[in-house]
Design an enzyme around this catalytic site. Structure first.
Site, PDB file in Angstrom:
ATOM      1  N   ASP A 196      -5.128  -3.906   1.343  1.00 18.81           N
ATOM      2  CA  ASP A 196      -3.396  -2.780   1.239  1.00 18.81           C
ATOM      3  C   ASP A 196      -3.792  -1.619  -0.168  1.00 18.81           C
ATOM      4  OD1 ASP A 196      -1.437  -1.399   1.681  1.00 18.81           O
ATOM      5  OD2 ASP A 196      -0.248  -3.432   0.985  1.00 18.81           O
ATOM      6  N   GLU A 197      -3.544  -0.942  -0.105  1.00 23.27           N
ATOM      7  CA  GLU A 197      -3.107  -0.497  -1.165  1.00 23.27           C
ATOM      8  C   GLU A 197      -4.523   0.077  -1.262  1.00 23.27           C
ATOM      9  OE1 GLU A 197      -0.508   0.965  -1.318  1.00 23.27           O
ATOM     10  OE2 GLU A 197       1.313   0.129  -1.117  1.00 23.27           O
TER      11      GLU A 197
ATOM     12  N   GLN B 151      -1.212   9.375  -1.031  1.00 24.61           N
ATOM     13  CA  GLN B 151       0.045   8.410  -0.757  1.00 24.61           C
ATOM     14  C   GLN B 151      -0.747   8.344  -2.722  1.00 24.61           C
ATOM     15  OE1 GLN B 151       3.676   6.124  -0.474  1.00 24.61           O
ATOM     16  NE2 GLN B 151       2.597   6.733   1.577  1.00 24.61           N
TER      17      GLN B 151
ATOM     18  N   ARG C  87      10.288   9.793  -0.600  1.00 26.25           N
ATOM     19  CA  ARG C  87      11.048   8.081  -0.746  1.00 26.25           C
ATOM     20  C   ARG C  87      12.775   8.121  -0.329  1.00 26.25           C
ATOM     21  NH1 ARG C  87       7.881   5.239  -1.215  1.00 26.25           N
ATOM     22  NH2 ARG C  87       7.055   7.061  -0.005  1.00 26.25           N
TER      23      ARG C  87
ATOM     24  N   LYS D 136       3.863   0.186   7.516  1.00 25.04           N
ATOM     25  CA  LYS D 136       2.434  -0.857   7.559  1.00 25.04           C
ATOM     26  C   LYS D 136       2.787  -2.192   7.024  1.00 25.04           C
ATOM     27  CE  LYS D 136       1.555  -0.353   2.938  1.00 25.04           C
ATOM     28  NZ  LYS D 136       1.651  -0.787   1.299  1.00 25.04           N
ATOM     29  N   THR D 137       4.034  -2.565   6.184  1.00 25.46           N
ATOM     30  CA  THR D 137       3.958  -3.621   5.749  1.00 25.46           C
ATOM     31  C   THR D 137       4.354  -4.543   7.401  1.00 25.46           C
ATOM     32  OG1 THR D 137       4.990  -3.061   3.687  1.00 25.46           O
ATOM     33  CG2 THR D 137       5.162  -5.458   4.530  1.00 25.46           C
TER      34      THR D 137
END
Length: 671
Positions: free
Chosen positions: A218-219, A249, A605, A35-36
């Protein structure tokens, strides 16, 4: 940097996201899907197409994320076209208010109140209102006010019947008036007042719409209603809005995040193009099977399934421990095994749990094995005030010459021995070449020391001496320690000190955990003693070991704090009913779904190995209570999991890999 060459290296879905320019775009970015890289490249790509950098706005949640994104974008954008604006919500709104707040009747030199300022202000207001009594704490009122302000659409709803909510509804107008009279804003006001500015002053809104023609958030799954309304207004009729996030998430509903913001984005912005990033670059196959198997049980979600081109890898290992201490010991043993067999740095390993109150048993087990660790997202168990206070009592009981520990214990809780009295006692000790505790025992002989202070000092001296004799026996130390805590009324002191029930409850849990730790030590030690226990929890050797290493050791972290991070090896502990899902969420479908998303975040994770543990029984409120395995464990597909017992402690395939590694290392040493 040749951005077009970089774009060519992306997978097809990533390229679709980067090269979309006009109109609303929803990027559903699954965990570990790059994503980043995508959002920074898209931001830079807009500028490369000829769009003015100053008209491109990227908004994220944390200063760290904003700094990292800004640095990456800057390296991709070269020449005289400038750099896009990359900011957090609060920083962006602060910069707007600094220019425009006079429209709302404030001066531009307004100040921003932090939490302590807010609490002080609320205490003053509470002291003036007629219904005020001790049951209304400023901290509780502040929490309620913050929730109300961030739930913009529903903030004027009728009081719920909760006394704190009713008090907050009554106090909120006075709180706002007081802030404005002092030309002050709190943290929530930064976004709320910017939204108010845009709604009440269309000319100002149009000014910023003209400036920011392309917006990226973002997010997005973490936005609340105030942030949603702010972004929707700013995007305007151009609708050049790209939001990036993952509904699977969304784990911050308890602090106001609205899952509906991302789920309903297509309805709010008709014609939305949705791009799903489902290829995972982080985890091996069995870990993703476990994650997909769990999250697909949620009903309120957008369909997607993570996949990888990597190998299946070892299955997810699930282990049932006897109790809390056994769980920590098992995890620590596995960490040692992995470190030795795979030559893996401790920094590549994480232990994830519900909240930082669960760190105590793991910290103790890691200390016993001399394994370095760091506690992330909260204070280390051994750094909490209550643990330091009670440890000070144990230290002065074990060593009467430990003046520093006595000074800490003297007024925890308060005994009326103030700074001047302590000064007189210290002077007397120095003049008589004695330890401070002996001076406490002779307080009545000190001239100028008040009778009350002298009596309190002598009482503390007698208490320390009495418990010193009790601890010398080396038996029932947990029971003795508990008796000491009760005699000094330490829990009552904590309740009064921390004001809010939730804060005090967490502290009392820590105290009970400390008592349990000395009881556990006594039950396992060959020759238990107070000195031995204090040595077991001492940090000296661990600190020196950390200094010799580049990293900070094994990471101990909560589910919430772990979001956005990744580790080659992950242990998820405490997978039991009432822990995850939490008992407060078990009676609501939406609560269960957020708890399932929390577990999903923990699973994703892990990069190569994942271990999950639960216990047969766990100590709660000082009693051993039977545990029920979390319902979420049943959702992990059988083909992706491996249930361990104490004699079959590794996935067979994983064990073969380890044995081959050991053999290869041995052959290498033998030449």
């Amino acid at each position: 940097m040749d951005i077009y060459r970089e774009i060519a290296r992306l997978n097809p879905r990533q390229r679709d996201a980067v090269q979309h320019i006009d109109g609303p775009l929803l990027i559903l970015a699954g965990a570990g899907s790059g994503k980043t890289r995508v959002i920074t490249m898209r931001t830079a790509y807009l500028v490369h197409t000829g769009i003015s950098a100053g008209s491109v706005l990227a908004v994220t949640f944390t200063n760290k994320a904003a700094r990292e994104m800004k640095g990456r974008v800057k390296s991709m954008v070269q020449g005289g076209n400038g750099t896009p604006v990359v900011s957090t919500f609060h920083s962006l709104c602060l910069s707007i208010l600094r220019r425009e707040i006079e429209h709302l009747g404030y001066r531009k030199d307004f100040t921003i109140y932090d939490t302590s300022d807010q609490v002080s202000l609320l205490r003053n207001i509470l002291s003036e209102v007629k219904f005020y009594d001790k049951s209304f704490k400023a901290e509780s009122i502040l929490e309620s006010i913050s929730r109300t302000k961030n739930d913009f659409v529903r903030r004027e709803a009728a009081p719920s019947g909760d006394p704190v909510e009713e008090a907050s509804a009554y106090i909120l107008p006075r709180y706002r008036e007081a802030l404005k009279s002092m030309n002050a804003l709190d943290f929530d006001d930064l976004i709320l007042l910017t939204l108010k500015l845009f709604k009440e002053h269309p000319v100002v809104l149009e000014k910023y719409r003209e400036r920011f023609r392309y917006i990226m958030v973002d997010e997005y799954q973490d936005t609340n209603r105030v942030q949603y309304n702010f972004i929707k207004l700013l995007a305007g009729e151009r609708r050049n809005l790209c939001v990036v996030g993952d509904d699977d998430q969304s784990i911050y509903g308890w602090r106001g995040a609205d899952l509906g913001n991302i789920l309903d984005f297509g309805k709010d912005f008709p014609g939305t193009v949705t791009v799903r990033l489902e290829q995972n670059y982080r985890s091996l196959g069995h870990i993703l099977k476990a994650a997909n198997g769990v999250i697909c049980n949620n009903k309120r979600r957008m369909e997607k399934s993570l996949w990888t081109e990597k190998d299946e890898g070892p299955r997810v290992n699930i282990f049932q421990a006897t109790d809390t201490e056994d769980e920590a010991e098992w995890v620590t043993d596995r960490i040692s095994t992995i470190k030795d067999m795979k030559n893996m740095p401790y920094e590549n390993i994480a232990v994830i749990y519900r909240a930082n109150t669960f760190s105590r048993s793991f910290e103790e087990a890691l200390r016993r094995k001399r394994i370095p660790y760091s506690v992330v997202g909260g204070t280390s168990y051994f750094e909490y005030k209550e643990i330091k206070d009670l440890a000070a009592y144990l230290k002065i009981i074990a060593n009467p010459s430990d003046d520093m520990s006595l000074l800490r214990a003297t007024n925890a809780p308060k005994r009326g021995i103030g700074p001047s009295a302590l000064g007189a006692l210290s002077d007397f000790a120095r003049s008589g070449s004695m330890c401070l505790l002996d001076a406490f025992g002779k307080a009545a002989m000190i001239e100028g020391l008040g009778k009350r202070s002298a009596a309190s000092a002598e009482d503390l001296f007698k208490l320390i001496c009495r418990y010193r004799e009790m601890f010398k026996k080396g038996r029932e130390m947990g029971k003795i320690f508990k008796s000491l805590i009760e005699e000094i009324n330490y829990k009552d002191y904590i309740i009064e000190l921390y004001k809010t029930p939730d804060a005090a409850y967490r502290r009392i849990e820590n105290i009970d955990g400390f008592v349990e730790s000395i009881t556990h030590y006594e039950s396992t030690g060959e020759s238990p003693s107070l000195h031995g226990f204090l040595e077991a929890i001492a940090l000296t050797d661990l600190i020196e070991e950390k200094k010799e290493k580049d990293g900070l050791g094994v990471t101990l972290i909560s589910f919430h704090s772990s979001k956005g991070l990744e580790f080659p090896v992950v242990f998820i502990a405490g997978m039991e009913e009432d822990i995850i899902p939490h008992r407060k969420s078990s009676d609501r479908d939406e609560g269960i779904e957020e708890e399932r998303r929390l577990f999903y975040v923990g699973i994703t994770r892990a990069m190569t190995e994942l271990y999950i543990t639960y216990t047969e029984h766990r100590s709660k409120y000082g009693k051993q209570t039977p545990s029920i395995p979390s319902r979420f464990l049943e959702e992990i597909p059988e083909e992706a999991s491996n249930k361990l017992d104490r004699f079959e402690e590794l996935d067979p395939e994983q064990e073969k890999t380890y044995m081959k590694k050991l053999y290869d290392n041995l052959m290498a040493k033998l030449g």
